[in-house]
Design an enzyme around this catalytic site. Structure first.
Site, PDB file in Angstrom:
ATOM      1  N   ALA A  12      40.412  30.501  45.802  1.00 22.68           N
ATOM      2  CA  ALA A  12      39.398  31.554  45.759  1.00 22.68           C
ATOM      3  C   ALA A  12      40.005  32.957  45.731  1.00 22.68           C
ATOM      4  CB  ALA A  12      38.464  31.424  46.952  1.00 22.68           C
TER       5      ALA A  12
ATOM      6  N   GLY B 216      33.303  37.256  47.752  1.00 23.51           N
ATOM      7  CA  GLY B 216      34.618  37.889  47.714  1.00 23.51           C
ATOM      8  C   GLY B 216      35.513  37.241  48.753  1.00 23.51           C
ATOM      9  N   THR B 217      36.810  37.342  48.523  1.00 25.71           N
ATOM     10  CA  THR B 217      37.705  36.615  49.419  1.00 25.71           C
ATOM     11  C   THR B 217      38.699  37.524  50.134  1.00 25.71           C
ATOM     12  OG1 THR B 217      38.977  36.014  47.441  1.00 25.71           O
ATOM     13  CG2 THR B 217      37.475  34.377  48.304  1.00 25.71           C
ATOM     14  N   THR B 218      39.972  37.464  49.818  1.00 29.32           N
ATOM     15  CA  THR B 218      41.006  37.945  50.732  1.00 29.32           C
ATOM     16  C   THR B 218      41.176  39.460  50.754  1.00 29.32           C
ATOM     17  OG1 THR B 218      42.138  35.864  50.292  1.00 29.32           O
ATOM     18  CG2 THR B 218      43.387  37.552  51.458  1.00 29.32           C
TER      19      THR B 218
END
Length: 281
Positions: free
Chosen positions: A228, A53-55
């Protein structure tokens, strides 16, 4: 845990023994292999490929805090999932946004939820927001072995401090180091771009709606420069998860509310492709 057949019932003896108010301490004593950080991984050559998972972004406003996250999970250069959920309630007055190894992060959040619930049941009172942040720090530190093998979890924790009557944000590193962030914060691969957007748009007198709009704009900026991070997907009706925590507790914005904010930001970007040049609203 084996059942205590000679005891008072079907519950294992461990559940009938007085102990710490920490659920993690309980597991460490009676079934340590269930803790994520204690699991043995097979030997590998290089980094383990797993969905990440990213931001995640957060911003405070008078009366509370907004915590939001995009919906994309990646595995290398591949989009592993387009609609993953990365923001979860921790309890009535706090929430966690996850960045890092997705499966391990979700498991850690569930364990953290149990930790807070267990403490409240044993002690008859809720942990302070500072205490919750410290408990999460301990859990992240216990995962250091896996982090060194590429399975890092770096969450963002936010909540309403009922004692100070304001929203607060805490960020972490892979070793469990905790820092309190003021006004706004971001974590994940797109954090540098999201932080830049928030730094430009933040004001001390934001309303709840303006704060929610700000985090959507920050996630849009992150998605614009970070592959991403997933931006609002109107075609698939996939929008950021946006949560608000105030003195009234945790609330997740409905899909219609998130859609409305996302479409407003997209419309504004059609008019100003390089970003807003004036005030937030």
């Amino acid at each position: 845990m084996e059942a205590n057949t000679r005891g008072t019932g079907r519950l294992p003896a461990a559940f009938l023994t007085p102990g710490s108010s920490s659920f993690m301490d309980f597991l460490s004593e009676h079934q340590p292999e269930m803790l994520p950080g204690n699991r043995q991984l097979p030997p590998t050559q290089g980094v383990i490929e797993a969905p990440h998972g990213t931001t995640i972004v957060a911003v405070t406003f008078p009366g509370g805090v907004v915590l939001a996250g995009d919906r994309r999970a990646t595995m290398g250069n591949i989009i592993a999932q387009r609609d993953i959920e990365k923001v979860f309630p921790a309890d009535e007055y706090s929430a966690v946004g996850i960045a890092g190894t997705a499966g391990l992060a979700v498991e850690m959040v569930k364990l953290f939820q149990l930790e807070l619930e267990h403490f409240e049941k044993v002690e008859g009172a809720q942990l302070s927001l500072e205490g919750k942040a410290n408990r999460l720090s301990t859990m992240i530190r216990s995962n250091l072995g896996m982090a060194m093998q590429g399975l890092a979890v770096v969450p963002l924790f936010a909540g309403f401090d009922v004692d100070r009557e304001k929203g607060r944000i805490f960020s972490y590193d892979v070793t469990g180091g905790r820092s309190e962030e003021h006004n706004f914060a971001a974590t994940g691969s797109g954090s540098i771009f999201a932080r830049g957007a928030m730094k430009k748009l933040f004001r001390d007198d934001l309303s709840e709606e303006q704060a929610a709009t700000l985090v959507v704009q920050a996630l849009y900026d992150a998605a614009d420069d970070d592959s991403a991070t997933g931006g609002p997907d109107v075609a698939r009706r996939i929008y950021p998860i946006i949560t608000v925590i105030t003195e009234d507790g945790f609330r997740r914005l409905t899909e219609d509310e998130a859609s409305g904010l996302s479409r407003a930001v997209l419309q504004r970007r059609l008019e100003e492709p390089d970003g807003p040049k004036a005030a937030l609203l």
